[in-house]
Scaffold this motif. Sequence first.
Motif, short mmCIF file in Angstrom:
data_model
loop_
_atom_site.label_atom_id
_atom_site.label_comp_id
_atom_site.label_asym_id
_atom_site.label_seq_id
_atom_site.Cartn_x
_atom_site.Cartn_y
_atom_site.Cartn_z
N THR B 105 0.86 -1.18 0.00
CA THR B 105 0.00 0.00 0.00
C THR B 105 0.90 1.23 0.00
O THR B 105 1.85 1.30 0.79
CB THR B 105 -0.89 0.02 1.26
N ILE B 145 -4.04 -0.59 5.39
CA ILE B 145 -4.78 0.58 4.91
C ILE B 145 -4.59 1.68 5.94
O ILE B 145 -4.29 1.39 7.12
CB ILE B 145 -6.28 0.23 4.70
N LYS B 183 -9.21 -8.10 2.92
CA LYS B 183 -9.29 -6.78 2.28
C LYS B 183 -10.10 -5.82 3.16
O LYS B 183 -11.01 -6.23 3.88
CB LYS B 183 -9.96 -6.92 0.91
N CYS B 185 -11.66 -1.48 3.39
CA CYS B 185 -11.79 -0.15 2.81
C CYS B 185 -12.40 0.78 3.85
O CYS B 185 -12.95 0.33 4.86
CB CYS B 185 -12.61 -0.17 1.52
N SER B 187 -14.80 4.17 4.71
CA SER B 187 -15.87 5.04 4.24
C SER B 187 -16.56 5.64 5.46
O SER B 187 -16.84 4.93 6.43
CB SER B 187 -16.86 4.24 3.39
N ASP B 227 -13.36 -9.52 -1.51
CA ASP B 227 -12.85 -8.18 -1.86
C ASP B 227 -13.90 -7.14 -1.55
O ASP B 227 -15.10 -7.45 -1.48
CB ASP B 227 -12.44 -8.13 -3.33
N VAL B 229 -14.74 -2.71 -2.03
CA VAL B 229 -14.35 -1.39 -2.53
C VAL B 229 -15.42 -0.37 -2.14
O VAL B 229 -16.57 -0.72 -1.88
CB VAL B 229 -14.17 -1.37 -4.07
N SER B 230 -14.99 0.88 -2.17
CA SER B 230 -15.90 1.97 -1.87
C SER B 230 -16.20 2.71 -3.17
O SER B 230 -15.29 2.97 -3.96
CB SER B 230 -15.23 2.90 -0.85
N ILE B 236 -20.39 0.77 -0.06
CA ILE B 236 -19.42 -0.33 -0.11
C ILE B 236 -19.96 -1.44 -1.00
O ILE B 236 -21.13 -1.82 -0.90
CB ILE B 236 -19.19 -0.90 1.31
#
Lengths: 637, 375
Positions: B105, B145, B183, B185, B187, B227, B229-230, B236
């Motif tokens: 990252t 992250i 994983k 993310c 938000s 997995d 993602v945002s 999400i």
Amino acid sequence: MNNWKKVQFFCILGILVFPAIQAAISDTIFLDKVVAQGIRFGTITTGAKYYKIDSFTFKTFQSGSLADLLQQQSLIAVKTHGPGGLATISVRGGSSRHTAIIWNGFSLRNPMSGGMNFSALPVGFIDEVSIQPGGSSTMYGSGAASGIIFLGNKLYLKNSGWKSSANTEIASFGNYNGIISAGYQSKNFAGQLKLGYQVGENDFRFKNTDKFNDPFDTLKHASFNRKSVIHQTLLKIGANGELQSDIWYVNYLKNIPSLTSDYEESSAFQQDDNIRIALNYSTYWDKILIKLRSGFLYDKIYYYDDAGYGIETNNICRSFINEAEIKFSVNPMHTAFAGINHTSEHASSEGYLSDTSRIRYALFGRYNLAILKNKIQFSFESRQELVGSDLLPFVFSFGNNITIMPRLHLKGIAAKHFALPIMDDLFWKEDGFAYGNPDLKSEYGWNYEAGSDYEFITSSGAVKNEITFYYHHTYDLILWQPNGEDGKWTPINVNESKSKGVEYMGESKFVIPNGLIQIRYMYSFTHAKIYDVGTNSVSQQRPFVPKHNANMSAAITFRSYNLQYIHSFFGRSYYDDLHTIDQYSLGTLYIGYAFNCSFICINSYLKINNIFNVTYKVMPGYAQPPRNFALGINFKF
Amino acid sequence: MPSHQEILHWELILNFKYTYMTFNYTIIKKILGFTGVFIIYFCSSCEKKNTEIHYENGAFIVNEGALNGSNGSISFYNYETDSVVNDIFYLENNRILGDVVQSITIADGKGFIVVNNSNKVEVVDAVTFHELGVIEGVSSPRFFITDGTYGYVSCWGDNTIRVIDLGTFQVTDSIAVASGPEKMCISRNKLYVANTGGWATDSMVSVIDLSNHELIKNIEVGYTPSDIVSDINENIWILCFGKVVYGPEDPYPILEETASELYKINTIDDAVIEQHVLFEDQHPNQLEIDSEGRLYYGGGYTFEGIYNFDLSDYTSTRVVADYAYGFNLDPSTNDIYITIAGLYTSAGSIKRYSSDGNLLGTYDCGIGPNSITFN
């Protein structure tokens, strides 16, 4: 020059100097070649290369493992997971599954894994070690595709009476070793019992170049504990018969340390239990020699690691082996040999769907022709093996040994070899990541070698030099690969491997006033690659097989003093197709002193391993010990 | 003086008289001459200093390496030269990176390299790749992250998220989540963690409040959320691999199988608001979102192709017809990079496709490449 370059320099200097010293010897003596216990028909294959570890070197490594000995005093590449850790071998670029380990006539190769842990074998429990590189499937079957290591325990029928000995050693990093033995020998009966115990912490400090800021770490969770028992008897039966029994038990418990790049301490350990029981009967008449042998081999490997979700495996393998050999000499020119083998292998593992068995039968034979007063010798060998109901490829070999002039021989051999899939290859059950392939075929291929040896013999010493060139080609190589469809690992027969190289060995012994000097040196060049038939691509040098490997030892005995220096050079090797391990050299010094009395003989010694304190790696991620010492004393009654 | 018995022990046949050996000093002089040549050779080979390279305007390729092989590495693909430099961590720091490199990252000018089987996160300068430090105390870490204040490492080994002080690289806190966190993310100041189940199976997304580092809840989605993602609306999306159970015996039949799915979570109330079945019998394991908010999924051994998921009609269109172990989207061009893991003993490779699926290039890299991170 930094340290390792100095070491490298002295190694090369040694290789240059000692042949020159030999050349200075004007007279000659004869070096006898005596083969080890358990060699088929008592003679090595005509034209094959064969060498023994000399007895002085054997004594120097008495308290070590067979892995230590082979690493420094043979041309075998030893892949070791740190001190005391799992050690496997490679002969002439083959893998561990391509080398047979024959103990008193029985193959010790684990049929499940195809290999053997050479760290678990204490040198002090073996009387002799010899090596026959090259394909020898005709005599020793699957597993002898690239070479054989013979381990022997010998007893003699002679009137020596009671004998006993005790050996104890204290060494760096919490290592202690003790062996006691007692035996009796007469013309009709001999017996021996040997008990051994060894424990080591291996808690040495080392500069950890695999971590940020290269800290000095202490190796943790690397201790081991080895208990061994061997019991042997030899009984004379009738005028010409002998019956020998051997019982061998080794228990080896080894803690497995973390990789050197790892920041968590490991809790994994492995326990090996090996039991070997062997019966050997031999008798002879005028022109016929018969040998019968039966053996039971038991290997249990228990592995436990509580990291993550925990791994616990318990692999057990039992082998029953029965063999008969007959040697018939028609006259001095013609000798015929024949043999039959029955092997029954049983394995159980959590990795297999169920307990598994494999029955094998083999017929093998040899014909030797010796003409012109033994100056020209030819041999033809063949073998046919049946596994279950499957007939394996018929294998055969031709060998010759020609005496060009006194002490100068030319020899060569061409042999077809094969290697059965190991049980893990065939029977590993689907576990979400890998599965076995019951449709695998045997590997097969050809081995060619040619060489010469020459001996000088003087009234004060002897010198022998031998050079061998070889080429080894294996088809249907078994390799585990990710399956293109589901990504799980499975073994397939697709690729080929080719090895070619040269081996040079020399040895000299000569007498000085009140003493003796003995020098040995070896060098090998190995070019071993895997050829991907599908993509027509070629790998780098096979992993953990250095192209250049050399070692030398020089020993002197003077009055009651013994001194030996061993130097070993290991060339750069790949550990995958992209990364390499740096070359390194190791030096070992042994200093001994003997006190002789009428009823007791006492030998004391100091041994310094890695005398130049070289930082080196055999495998990435596994620390190796710095300079270390061992102090020992041996009593013989 | 040694006895004859001792000498016999040395395997020498002693039927001769003792004599002195005469050394040939001329030969030794010649050898000393060769010695000089060797000394010059060894002294002349000194270490070469690396020319400093800047690893910018390109992509870092994460090469897992083989388990217990200590051969994980990072490669760098340079846009300008259209070529790959391998083993850049070793080149710049003269040491191996470790065992099973899982991810990298880039944040705040630093690269955080997660090395799974070495239980560490190596921190490097994102431009020079010189080592800056190491994060210890992470068990089987998978991904890193950051919210700019703290770093967060998902730890497979003990089912936790470790909170990292970005100044000292020390673990300051630990948050228990569901099984096999991978994983993540961020938000609305919340950390969403996909829990794959590790060696077993799970179906939870853990939600952590980043203001106090406490677990808010676990949201149930499909099997094996692999997995996350945002999107541009701060919602999400989660890709669930599904569940596949094989029989233990040849030919290893599938005994149980569930569909692969996409889930959408509203991050205001953390409720599942959409669920889409992708395939009943195929199982992609990676999800990406491009700079225009389009979703792509694919990757994994069992799955062929990279697909675009149309958010207007919820249909999938295959963009790349190739097997990929992993894939990522270049945020500046939306080019699709896929990784080909190979045999784990030799070089793997990456392929670069345009966003409409045209192959632009193929490049060899390290062993077992699994993903690409752009710098």
